[in-house]
Design an enzyme around this catalytic site. Structure first.
Site, PDB file in Angstrom:
ATOM      1  N   ASP A  39       0.849  -1.192   0.000  1.00  0.00           N
ATOM      2  CA  ASP A  39       0.000   0.000   0.000  1.00  0.00           C
ATOM      3  C   ASP A  39       0.888   1.247   0.000  1.00  0.00           C
ATOM      4  O   ASP A  39       1.898   1.298   0.698  1.00  0.00           O
ATOM      5  CB  ASP A  39      -0.920  -0.009   1.235  1.00  0.00           C
ATOM      6  CG  ASP A  39      -2.069   0.967   1.088  1.00  0.00           C
ATOM      7  OD1 ASP A  39      -3.224   0.520   0.951  1.00  0.00           O
ATOM      8  OD2 ASP A  39      -1.818   2.210   1.098  1.00  0.00           O
ATOM      9  N   ILE A  40       0.488   2.245  -0.758  1.00  0.00           N
ATOM     10  CA  ILE A  40       1.288   3.466  -0.889  1.00  0.00           C
ATOM     11  C   ILE A  40       1.283   4.271   0.414  1.00  0.00           C
ATOM     12  O   ILE A  40       2.183   5.075   0.659  1.00  0.00           O
ATOM     13  CB  ILE A  40       0.753   4.321  -2.073  1.00  0.00           C
ATOM     14  CG1 ILE A  40       1.828   5.238  -2.612  1.00  0.00           C
ATOM     15  CG2 ILE A  40      -0.494   5.087  -1.702  1.00  0.00           C
ATOM     16  CD1 ILE A  40       1.502   5.813  -3.979  1.00  0.00           C
ATOM     17  N   VAL A 106     -11.070   2.699  -4.123  1.00  0.00           N
ATOM     18  CA  VAL A 106     -10.611   2.249  -5.445  1.00  0.00           C
ATOM     19  C   VAL A 106     -11.574   1.165  -5.937  1.00  0.00           C
ATOM     20  O   VAL A 106     -11.763   0.134  -5.268  1.00  0.00           O
ATOM     21  CB  VAL A 106      -9.170   1.702  -5.380  1.00  0.00           C
ATOM     22  CG1 VAL A 106      -8.726   1.234  -6.757  1.00  0.00           C
ATOM     23  CG2 VAL A 106      -8.215   2.755  -4.833  1.00  0.00           C
ATOM     24  N   HIS A 110      -9.924  -5.172  -3.740  1.00  0.00           N
ATOM     25  CA  HIS A 110      -8.614  -5.339  -3.097  1.00  0.00           C
ATOM     26  C   HIS A 110      -8.842  -5.795  -1.671  1.00  0.00           C
ATOM     27  O   HIS A 110      -9.733  -5.317  -0.979  1.00  0.00           O
ATOM     28  CB  HIS A 110      -7.782  -4.056  -3.131  1.00  0.00           C
ATOM     29  CG  HIS A 110      -8.526  -2.820  -2.727  1.00  0.00           C
ATOM     30  ND1 HIS A 110      -9.442  -2.213  -3.552  1.00  0.00           N
ATOM     31  CD2 HIS A 110      -8.503  -2.091  -1.597  1.00  0.00           C
ATOM     32  CE1 HIS A 110      -9.945  -1.157  -2.945  1.00  0.00           C
ATOM     33  NE2 HIS A 110      -9.395  -1.056  -1.743  1.00  0.00           N
ATOM     34  N   HIS A 112      -7.005  -5.869   1.892  1.00  0.00           N
ATOM     35  CA  HIS A 112      -5.887  -5.326   2.674  1.00  0.00           C
ATOM     36  C   HIS A 112      -5.382  -6.433   3.587  1.00  0.00           C
ATOM     37  O   HIS A 112      -6.186  -7.112   4.248  1.00  0.00           O
ATOM     38  CB  HIS A 112      -6.350  -4.167   3.565  1.00  0.00           C
ATOM     39  CG  HIS A 112      -6.876  -2.972   2.853  1.00  0.00           C
ATOM     40  ND1 HIS A 112      -6.150  -1.811   2.703  1.00  0.00           N
ATOM     41  CD2 HIS A 112      -8.078  -2.740   2.271  1.00  0.00           C
ATOM     42  CE1 HIS A 112      -6.882  -0.904   2.060  1.00  0.00           C
ATOM     43  NE2 HIS A 112      -8.065  -1.445   1.789  1.00  0.00           N
TER      44      HIS A 112
HETATM   45  P1  5GP Z   1      -9.851   1.336   0.121  1.00  0.00           P
HETATM   46  O1  5GP Z   1     -10.145   2.537   0.975  1.00  0.00           O
HETATM   47  O2  5GP Z   1     -10.412   1.482  -1.271  1.00  0.00           O
HETATM   48  O3  5GP Z   1     -10.220   0.045   0.785  1.00  0.00           O
HETATM   49  O4  5GP Z   1      -8.270   1.274   0.015  1.00  0.00           O
HETATM   50  C1  5GP Z   1      -7.540   1.820  -1.039  1.00  0.00           C
HETATM   51  C2  5GP Z   1      -6.079   1.712  -0.658  1.00  0.00           C
HETATM   52  O5  5GP Z   1      -5.300   1.920  -1.824  1.00  0.00           O
HETATM   53  C3  5GP Z   1      -5.616   2.760   0.359  1.00  0.00           C
HETATM   54  O6  5GP Z   1      -5.076   2.104   1.500  1.00  0.00           O
HETATM   55  C4  5GP Z   1      -4.574   3.589  -0.398  1.00  0.00           C
HETATM   56  O7  5GP Z   1      -3.497   3.987   0.415  1.00  0.00           O
HETATM   57  C5  5GP Z   1      -4.148   2.634  -1.492  1.00  0.00           C
HETATM   58  N1  5GP Z   1      -3.716   3.282  -2.724  1.00  0.00           N
HETATM   59  C6  5GP Z   1      -4.360   4.271  -3.401  1.00  0.00           C
HETATM   60  N2  5GP Z   1      -3.693   4.597  -4.509  1.00  0.00           N
HETATM   61  C7  5GP Z   1      -2.600   3.784  -4.552  1.00  0.00           C
HETATM   62  C8  5GP Z   1      -1.526   3.653  -5.497  1.00  0.00           C
HETATM   63  O8  5GP Z   1      -1.431   4.334  -6.502  1.00  0.00           O
HETATM   64  N3  5GP Z   1      -0.592   2.701  -5.206  1.00  0.00           N
HETATM   65  C9  5GP Z   1      -0.655   1.910  -4.087  1.00  0.00           C
HETATM   66  N4  5GP Z   1       0.319   1.027  -3.910  1.00  0.00           N
HETATM   67  N5  5GP Z   1      -1.655   2.018  -3.193  1.00  0.00           N
HETATM   68  C10 5GP Z   1      -2.619   2.950  -3.423  1.00  0.00           C
END
Ligand code: 5GP
Length: 125
Positions: A39-40, A106, A110, A112
């Site tokens: 994760d970034i 996103v 995914h 985590h």
């Molecule tokens: P969500 O809130 O959709 O469950 O989690 C999205 C995750 O994607 C977040 O933890 C965010 O930090 C990670 N993320 C968003 N953009 C990028 C990216 O461009 N690269 C990576 N490696 N992680 C990302």
């Protein structure tokens, strides 16, 4: 901005771009069914994202439309990635956000994978 998980798959989402190699990521694992990368913006010492290779918006979409082979391949990959990261003995947490109430940002499924410290209560209060 949280997404609407009922919308059709959007090929321009950031994880689709990572899958196509258009955007770099710190890759952890890849096979026919899954890609995993760091994760970034990590929220634990280990914070890995595991995504299926197919175009699925969320866990809801994946569990409804994916083939048995894709589901088995993805679930096995998630388990292997956690094992290979040494997380089984200390313990780890899996989390998949689906839609607005969860805060999913996103629109490509995914999972985590968090580990490396005591993770505290299951939900933020
Ligand atoms: P969500 O809130 O959709 O469950 O989690 C999205 C995750 O994607 C977040 O933890 C965010 O930090 C990670 N993320 C968003 N953009 C990028 C990216 O461009 N690269 C990576 N490696 N992680 C990302």
């Amino acid at each position: 901005m949280p997404i609407d998980a009922t919308l059709p798959y959007d090929e321009s989402n950031i994880f689709a771009r990572i899958l196509r190699g258009e955007i770099p990521s710190r890759k952890v694992y890849e096979d026919a069914f899954a890609l995993a990368f760091h994760d970034i913006s990590p929220q634990a010492p280990t914070h890995i994202l595991v995504i299926p290779k197919g175009p699925y918006v969320s866990w809801d979409d994946f569990s409804e439309r994916a083939s048995d082979a894709e589901i088995a391949g993805f679930v096995r990959a998630v388990g292997k990635i956690a094992r290979d990261a040494g997380l089984v003995a200390p313990g780890y947490r899996l989390l998949a956000n689906v839609g607005a109430d969860s805060g999913q940002e996103v629109p490509h499924l995914h999972v985590h994978l968090f580990g490396g410290r005591r993770l505290g209560p299951m939900l933020a209060r």
